[in-house]
Write an enzyme that holds these catalytic residues in place. Structure first.
Site, short mmCIF file in Angstrom:
data_model
loop_
_atom_site.label_atom_id
_atom_site.label_comp_id
_atom_site.label_asym_id
_atom_site.label_seq_id
_atom_site.Cartn_x
_atom_site.Cartn_y
_atom_site.Cartn_z
N ASP A 133 -5.92 2.80 27.23
CA ASP A 133 -4.69 3.16 27.95
C ASP A 133 -4.23 4.61 27.78
O ASP A 133 -4.10 5.37 28.74
CB ASP A 133 -3.55 2.20 27.57
CG ASP A 133 -3.43 1.93 26.06
OD1 ASP A 133 -4.20 2.51 25.29
OD2 ASP A 133 -2.55 1.14 25.67
N GLU A 179 0.75 -11.08 25.77
CA GLU A 179 -0.24 -10.04 25.47
C GLU A 179 -1.40 -10.07 26.45
O GLU A 179 -1.90 -9.03 26.86
CB GLU A 179 -0.74 -10.22 24.03
CG GLU A 179 -1.64 -9.11 23.53
CD GLU A 179 -0.90 -7.80 23.27
OE1 GLU A 179 0.32 -7.73 23.48
OE2 GLU A 179 -1.57 -6.83 22.86
N THR A 208 2.87 8.90 24.04
CA THR A 208 2.61 7.48 24.24
C THR A 208 3.47 6.62 23.33
O THR A 208 3.62 5.43 23.56
CB THR A 208 1.11 7.16 24.04
OG1 THR A 208 0.84 5.84 24.50
CG2 THR A 208 0.70 7.26 22.58
C1 DMJ Z 1 2.67 1.94 21.19
O1 DMJ Z 1 2.39 2.14 19.85
C2 DMJ Z 1 2.04 3.02 22.00
O2 DMJ Z 1 2.64 3.00 23.24
C3 DMJ Z 1 0.55 2.88 22.14
O3 DMJ Z 1 -0.02 3.82 23.00
C4 DMJ Z 1 0.16 1.51 22.61
N1 DMJ Z 1 1.28 0.65 22.72
C5 DMJ Z 1 2.17 0.58 21.60
C6 DMJ Z 1 3.32 -0.32 21.89
O4 DMJ Z 1 3.00 -1.39 22.69
#
Ligand code: DMJ
Length: 576
Positions: A276, A369, A473
């Site tokens: 992602d 999930e 992120t």
């Molecule tokens: C977070 O720690 C960050 O967004 C990461 O990139 C993946 N997702 C988790 C939360 O769901």
């Protein structure tokens, strides 16, 4: 490479991004200002309920266990950090406090922000015998520190003139230096795990994920710019370039790989777990640093994702070598994707995909999930919802782009679900099983850094006034500064993307009436024309339907829309 003729499109694109990230003045029709304030205050209460319980029952350990009102430092994904300067040999890095700092600023609580900054300045150390996950430590700790340092030196912060002497930046630099041995591999791809005191451990696993080694550039690039030490960005960039060189001729990547041999281990990938933030950081690095190289990588991979993973509003997984579909699964992590599509201006695709994620949220009360699209059922072992932020994040971006009050209603539903199902006396608890709503004793730090932040920004984006940010992120804001741009960006937007033609008219009345079916006319002073050769509108303006006949032709793909189980026209996964 983008051609010279793309310069105008480039300017439009950049303006769109800036518009999306800025505060719009117009209030949302249908969701009055009193209701907005009410919802904002509801989110504020959620944040402080989570934060105060953490401070009382868990601080300075890493995270709160809200059911037993205790703490945990043993994050399976993060490893163990510890604070050596504290008495009684505490374990923990006060992770939730580090993660909460930027949210405190978004909520306007500079007093608590400053208290946290000064406490961490005095107590946090990384000179510890602790094996940590590089990716998690980077996005949560390094990102939290870098962002908080920038906010602490912001003109709005009282710390600027007082006790703050760049302590968080010093901590971030120290942490970044401890990351560097992880990159000393034959490929430049970093190990997934590193011991902060001793570097890479003997017999350390050489397996990592695409996101684990391909999404470090925002935090490490920002650290290089703030410290003047180029090593952080250089290490992250070398890893990213190596990863990109491993793509297939279809411009697809796998999910896991070996950092020593540079061979793929898992060839199947999608836009969810393990991949992602790789996509996210290509685009956000381009916005933050301005290098065309990031854009070129993003552009190629975005087109490949749309070509090989997208099926209507859903994104399945595919084999990077053949492009053939592998797993038909919706995962909670994928829900960030519509938000990323907003940043690139692909609003129609973002809207239709967001609506499907919300449909699944609504069906279960929270987002499971993993959901098996081909069987229409929950994954037997991944039925949990650990308070993830991704749907709230995309909802925030869609609202910023469209000002459609419908997204506020989505936010309200998310907030009500969180309060109804996950709020307990000791904080907010994860859901172990969405089919029973049995809870689990864990309040993840990203609930404070992301989930609450995006929900708050949905109803009050005053933090964004006067400054454009890229959110990492993990939801930590990094300001977009011209001085960080190595050169002015050039970009190209394919003609068939749903792009805004006139940046002065970027505000739209309703995503449901326009982005899903973009050529629907709106009238009034903010009408917007979007090209569509084949478009046939749905029978009803709200896109509700009972039969397929009531649905039209999608304007971006020119495919027949059909009526979903939920009673909406769209490009659903299984068409007759
Ligand atoms: C977070 O720690 C960050 O967004 C990461 O990139 C993946 N997702 C988790 C939360 O769901």
């Amino acid at each position: 490479m983008p051609g010279a003729g793309a310069a105008a499109a480039s300017r439009n694109w950049l303006l769109l991004v800036l518009l999306l990230l800025s505060a719009f003045a117009a209030p949302a029709a249908g969701f009055g200002s009193a209701k907005k304030v009410y919802m904002r205050e509801k989110v504020r209460k959620m944040f402080y309920h989570a934060y105060e319980n953490y401070m009382v029952h868990a601080f300075p350990h890493d995270e709160l266990k809200p059911l037993t009102k205790t703490f945990t430092d043993s994050l399976s994904e993060l490893g163990n950090l510890k604070l050596e300067r504290l008495p009684q040999n505490y374990n923990g890095s006060a992770l939730t406090l580090v993660e909460s700092l930027s949210s405190l600023v978004v909520l306007g609580n500079y007093t608590e922000f400053e208290r946290g900054v000064l406490w961490l300045s005095d107590n946090l150390t990384f000179d510890v015998d602790a094996r940590v996950n590089l990716f998690e430590c980077n996005i949560r700790v390094l990102g939290g520190l870098v962002s908080a340092h920038i906010l602490a030196t912001d003109s709005k912060s009282r710390l600027e003139h007082g006790l703050y002497k760049n302590q968080l930046l010093d901590l971030a630099r120290d942490l970044g230096q401890r990351f560097l041995p992880a990159f000393e591999t034959p490929t430049g791809l970093p190990y997934a795990w590193i011991n902060l005191k001793y570097g890479v451990m003997d017999a350390e696993t050489t397996e990592t994920s695409t996101s684990g080694c391909g999404s470090l550039i925002l935090e490490m690039g920002a650290l290089s710019r703030l410290t003047g030490d180029p090593r952080f960005q250089a290490a992250a960039l070398r890893a990213l370039r190596k990863l990109w060189s491993m793509r297939s001729p279809l411009n697809l990547l796998g999910t896991t790989l070996d950092v020593v041999t540079g061979e793929w281990i898992e060839y199947s990938s999608g836009v969810g777990a393990g991949v992602d933030s790789f996509y996210e950081y290509l685009l956000k690095a381009y916005i933050l640093f301005g290098n065309d190289e990031f854009w070129d990588m993003f552009h190629s991979s975005y087109l490949a994702v749309q070509k090989y993973f997208r099926h209507g509003p859903w994104y399945h997984e595919a084999d990077m070598r053949t492009g053939k579909a592998t797993y038909w699964q919706l995962t909670s992590l994928q829900a960030f994707w519509p938000g990323l599509q907003i940043l690139v201006g692909d609003i129609a695709a973002a809207n239709s995909s967001h609506r499907e994620f919300f449909y699944v949220w609504d069906k279960f009360g929270v987002l499971p999930e993993r959901y098996l699209l081909d069987h229409g059922m929950l994954h037997p072992t991944e039925k949990y919802y650990p308070l993830r932020p991704e749907l709230a994040e995309s909802t925030f971006y869609l609202y910023q782009a469209t000002r459609d009050p419908w997204y506020m209603e989505v936010g309200e539903t998310i907030i009500n679900s969180l309060n109804y199902y996950t709020r307990v006396d000791g904080g907010f608890a994860s859901v172990r099983d969405v089919s029973t709503m049995e809870l689990e004793d864990h309040q993840h730090s990203f609930f404070l850094s992301e989930t609450c932040k995006y929900l708050y920004l949905l109803f009050d984006d005053s933090f964004l006034a006067g400054q454009n940010y890229v959110f990492t992120t993990e939801g930590h804001p990094l300001p977009i500064r011209g001085s960080w741009h190595e050169k002015l960006p050039e970009a190209y937007i394919p003609a068939n993307w749903t792009s805004v033609k006139n940046e002065n008219q970027a505000i739209r009345l309703s995503a449901l009436s326009q982005q899903v079916c973009p050529a629907t006319t709106t009238g009034g002073s903010i009408s917007l024309q979007i090209e569509s050769a084949c478009h046939i509108p749905d029978s009803r303006a709200d896109h509700r339907c009972r039969m397929d006949d009531e649905c039209g032709i999608d304007s971006t793909t020119c495919r027949k829309r059909v009526c979903s189980m939920a009673g909406f026209c769209g490009l659903w996964l299984f068409e007759p």
